[in-house]
Design a protein around this motif. Structure first.
Motif, PDB file in Angstrom:
ATOM      1  N   ASP A 194       0.845  -1.182   0.000  1.00  0.00           N
ATOM      2  CA  ASP A 194       0.000   0.000   0.000  1.00  0.00           C
ATOM      3  C   ASP A 194       0.887   1.241   0.000  1.00  0.00           C
ATOM      4  O   ASP A 194       1.909   1.289   0.696  1.00  0.00           O
ATOM      5  N   SER A 224     -11.988  -4.375  -3.984  1.00  0.00           N
ATOM      6  CA  SER A 224     -11.355  -3.289  -3.249  1.00  0.00           C
ATOM      7  C   SER A 224     -11.772  -1.951  -3.839  1.00  0.00           C
ATOM      8  O   SER A 224     -11.921  -1.825  -5.059  1.00  0.00           O
ATOM      9  N   THR A 253     -11.225   2.513  -3.209  1.00  0.00           N
ATOM     10  CA  THR A 253     -10.543   3.610  -2.515  1.00  0.00           C
ATOM     11  C   THR A 253     -11.191   4.931  -2.896  1.00  0.00           C
ATOM     12  O   THR A 253     -11.425   5.196  -4.081  1.00  0.00           O
ATOM     13  N   THR A 263      -7.465   9.448   2.273  1.00  0.00           N
ATOM     14  CA  THR A 263      -7.986   8.310   1.514  1.00  0.00           C
ATOM     15  C   THR A 263      -8.531   7.265   2.471  1.00  0.00           C
ATOM     16  O   THR A 263      -8.012   7.079   3.582  1.00  0.00           O
ATOM     17  N   THR A 310      -9.842   3.100   2.220  1.00  0.00           N
ATOM     18  CA  THR A 310      -9.864   1.923   1.361  1.00  0.00           C
ATOM     19  C   THR A 310     -10.526   0.762   2.091  1.00  0.00           C
ATOM     20  O   THR A 310     -10.208   0.495   3.253  1.00  0.00           O
ATOM     21  N   SER A 370     -11.256  -3.374   1.546  1.00  0.00           N
ATOM     22  CA  SER A 370     -10.896  -4.540   0.733  1.00  0.00           C
ATOM     23  C   SER A 370     -11.528  -5.788   1.329  1.00  0.00           C
ATOM     24  O   SER A 370     -11.479  -6.006   2.548  1.00  0.00           O
ATOM     25  N   TYR A 398      -7.171   3.881   6.466  1.00  0.00           N
ATOM     26  CA  TYR A 398      -7.433   5.320   6.359  1.00  0.00           C
ATOM     27  C   TYR A 398      -6.115   6.073   6.504  1.00  0.00           C
ATOM     28  O   TYR A 398      -5.340   5.819   7.424  1.00  0.00           O
ATOM     29  N   ASP A 424      -5.328   1.380  10.262  1.00  0.00           N
ATOM     30  CA  ASP A 424      -5.897   0.259   9.528  1.00  0.00           C
ATOM     31  C   ASP A 424      -6.407  -0.794  10.505  1.00  0.00           C
ATOM     32  O   ASP A 424      -5.954  -0.874  11.656  1.00  0.00           O
TER      33      ASP A 424
END
Length: 779
Positions: A62, A555, A557, A565, A567, A569, A622, A635
């Protein structure tokens, strides 16, 4: 040795080239058994108008943060591995790959190194650059758009959000053209003719930025009577504007789309001159116009060019009536440039690193008061490695290669071994839609999820559609012998670019055989959408031989206005990849052929299913930029794994249930100095075996231009659920890099691990120390 920008292969250089390639095939790469940093290459994004640095990774990562949008000769990008690994992805040593020799990128060094629990990809440039990085949906390819701080083209405008004011007097047609957005598609043939005439007028006035916008608008429209002319003229204008990579891309597009047109010979001559003499000043537009002018169309004869001091018409490739055989002979200088082929280019690095790791365990039993001390050596080895990329170009083809491998000597076990992570050749015949790759290479699409030894044939059916055919043998470890072919895999995939705006699709079918048996037979697809504020991807691999889902991922974003951001998944994975050969697990080394004496084919299929573990995960990530210096990242992951039933003499493995992972951290770049990096994070993991709390902090700084220091400290506490005990540990380390001279680096890392594990019946105090020292030479 070769110049990073290449050199000409003149008479007598053939043996040198052969020796270089033989050396590359004899020695190999990197300190890690499997490098995380795979390689880097130069590319071009026609939508942005920017040269692209493409960096590839062996595992999904990532992209957490990149340094600010200000121009700089150093770019730091923070990367994170899989969220379910509570102690983070570890590098045994910094990894370096050769920088592409493209003069448009100006990259001098690409290095991946540890920074706390995260990784930092550091990219150095020869001069200040403005950059913007994006990660591919599968996390294995990082694309970095690069623009020089002094550029005046559209690339810089696209990266910064505003462009330079047009230089020189503005022609009268500019006001009318400005009323329409530059990226708007011309509506009809009349608009196209107007834009084309305005573009020529802008060229006469030397307003190249306006000409580029107008010609691009013509090319964004459906294929029309001016498409070919606009494509060639856009290449000429970009070359005159010193946007050489963009000009090269436009000429290549022209030759792909109009290979048999009357202007193809002329465009090929321009392309050859540009690629062999990159950096030389292009011909003035009017001189090019003189050389290219032929009988114009009647409509062109009637048009009056805007007034200028010499009344010359602007460059216009329209209405060329001569046949290819009538093309003018290139100038003497052009002939000299063309005669530089064949051309050999290569770059890479070679290093030697000594590793030593030892430890001591002091074990105490409370009931008997018995104590024992055990000293052990975990590693005592020397690794010599080489990584190189290169190409050999003639008038008819381009032959390129990549070699990455290592030779290790283990002094304790008195063993020597080679390992290859890359070893392949690419053959790309010019003027053909086919290209070939043969050797050990990494494939992460089309039903092949890792390395394999064999051949890949690619066929560009049309601009937005390409097919790939693969045949070879899967590679489970870089230590596997080359071309073992114990199993055979073959398949095909089709890539559709822009099937819908900003959306790409790949569909594939693949079969793998183990001897006379079907090992796996799959079909699948990969779909990616990349919008301005939202991106999404989904992929599925279904095994039609087992009638089971093998892999699925969704996934998405979202990017907020403040550059934050988020995301989400969702993953389903069979591990290992569902295959009949999974039945060999737990069978005391017996192969499928051996097992067929004891089991029927249906029983083997069931054994393979029983030895394959399905898992599901949900991850939410995040990232929030606090300011230009600091980034906050969080996360959380829920991971659920199934169990395996008892069968074929293999015991049952109970389902471990759900595991929970979470982390929060901050990352700072340029905190106390322009080049320092600060990282601090806290991680939590609740699994079936333990509960872990981990604090991780590191600081990278450069006391001088040649020295770089990276101290790091990790502190952890683990509750052991199965034994009812606890573990506390500390992992300090210090990494030191010293640049002996240009392209020569000395690397040293010292560290250790101190831990204390205590249960109701025993105590275990362990210490471990390690050191490695290496020297690396880039060439």
């Amino acid at each position: 040795m070769g110049d990073r920008n290449g050199f000409d292969c003149r008479p007598g250089c053939g043996p040198t080239a052969a020796l270089a390639l033989l050396t590359a095939l004899t020695f190999p790469e990197t300190v890690r058994a499997q490098s995380l940093l795979v390689g880097a290459s130069a590319d071009f994004n026609s939508d942005l108008g920017c040269p692209i640095l493409a960096v590839e990774f062996a595992e999904p990562l990532d992209l957490l943060v990149q340094s600010g949008a200000e121009a700089s000769d150093r770019l730091d990008l923070v990367l994170r591995g899989e969220a379910e690994d509570p102690e983070g992805l570890e590098l045994e040593a910094p990894e370096v790959v050769p920088a592409p020799g493209s003069s448009d990128l100006g990259v001098t060094r690409i290095e991946l190194e540890q920074s706390g629990a995260d990784l930092v990809l550091g990219i150095s440039f020869a001069s200040a650059m403005v950059t913007n990085a994006t990660m591919s949906a599968d996390g294995t390819r990082l694309s970095i758009a690069v623009a020089g701080a002094e550029d005046t083209g559209e690339c810089l405008a696209n990266l910064t959000g505003d462009g330079p004011e047009p230089a020189g007097p503005e022609p009268e047609v500019e006001a009318e053209a400005a009323e329409t957005a530059p990226d708007e598609v011309a509506r009809d043939e009349a608009d196209i003719e107007t834009d084309f005439a305005d573009a020529r007028a802008a060229i006469t006035a030397e307003d190249y930025d306006l000409a580029i916008r107008l010609l691009t608008r013509i090319l964004n429209a459906p294929e029309n009577s001016r498409s070919a002319e606009a494509r060639e003229l856009l290449g000429v204008v970009r070359e005159r504007n010193e946007q050489f990579a963009q000009a090269e891309a436009e000429y290549l597009l022209y030759l792909e789309r109009y290979p048999d047109s009357e202007g193809a010979v002329r465009v090929r001559q321009r392309l050859d001159a540009l690629t062999t003499a990159r950096g030389a000043p292009p011909e003035p537009l009017r001189e090019v116009a003189e050389a290219d002018r032929a009988t114009p169309e009647p409509a062109d004869e009637e048009e009056e060019a805007p007034a200028s001091t010499d009344q010359e018409r602007p460059v216009e490739p329209s209405g060329i009536s001569r046949r290819p055989s009538d093309a003018p002979e290139p100038a003497e200088d052009d002939r000299e440039e063309e005669e530089t082929l064949p051309k050999l280019e290569y770059s890479g690095s070679v290093d030697a690193t000594y590793f030593f790791r030892q430890g001591t365990t002091r074990f105490t039993e409370f009931d008997t008061s018995r104590r024992s001390v055990d000293d052990f050596v975990l590693q005592n080895s020397l690794v010599t490695s080489l990584s190189t990329i290169g190409s050999y170009e003639t008038e008819d083809y381009i032959l390129s290669w990549r070699v990455a491998g290592a030779f290790e000597v283990d002094f304790d076990d008195d063993e020597e071994n080679f390992r290859f992570s890359r070893l392949y050749l690419d053959y790309d015949p010019k003027g053909s839609e086919l290209s070939f790759r043969f050797g050990r290479h990494l494939v992460r699409s089309g039903g092949v999820f890792d390395r394999f030894d064999g051949a890949t044939i690619s066929w560009q059916l049309q601009e937005d559609v390409s097919t790939h055919f693969q045949i070879g043998s899967p590679v489970e470890s870089v230590r596997d012998p080359l071309f073992g072919f114990d199993r055979l895999t073959y398949g095909a995939s089709v890539d559709f670019a822009e099937i819908y705006p900003d959306t790409d699709l790949t569909i594939y079918a693949n079969e793998q055989r183990a001897g006379s048996l079907v090992d796996r037979r799959t079909v699948g697809f990969e779909l990616e959408y990349e919008g301005e504020w939202f991106s999404a991807s989904t992929a599925m691999d279904y095994d039609i031989y087992f009638d089971r889902l093998n892999y699925a991922r969704v996934s998405g974003t979202h990017i907020f206005a403040d550059r934050s951001t988020i995301t989400l998944s969702l993953d389903f994975v069979q591990s290992p990849t569902l295959a009949l050969s999974n039945a060999e697990q737990g069978q005391l080394g017996r192969s499928l052929d051996d097992l067929r004496d004891s089991f029927t084919l249906d029983q083997l299929r069931q054994l393979a299913l029983d030895r394959t573990t399905a898992s599901r995960s949900v991850t939410l990530t995040y990232f929030h930029p606090i300011d230009d210096t600091w980034l906050l990242n969080m996360d959380a992951t829920i991971f659920d794994t199934e169990g395996n039933p008892a069968s074929g003499g293999v015991a049952e493995i109970l389902a471990p249930g759900q595991d929970y992972y979470a982390s929060i951290g901050v990352f700072g770049s340029g905190v106390f100095s322009e080049t320092d990096v600060v990282s601090a994070s806290a991680r939590y993991a609740d699994t079936s075996s333990s509960t872990l709390v981990l604090a991780d902090a590191s600081y990278r700084f450069e006391p001088t231009e040649r020295w770089r220091l990276r101290p790091r400290l990790r502190l952890g506490h683990r509750d052991l659920k199965r034994t009812g005990g606890t573990e506390i540990f500390a992992i300090p380390s210090m990494t030191i890099d010293y640049e002996i001279r240009d392209n020569t680096m000395l690397e040293l890392e010292l560290g250790g691990r101190l831990s204390r594990t205590e249960t109701s019946t025993s105590r275990d105090n362990s210490t471990e120390s390690y050191a490695f020292i290496g020297i690396r030479q880039d060439f």
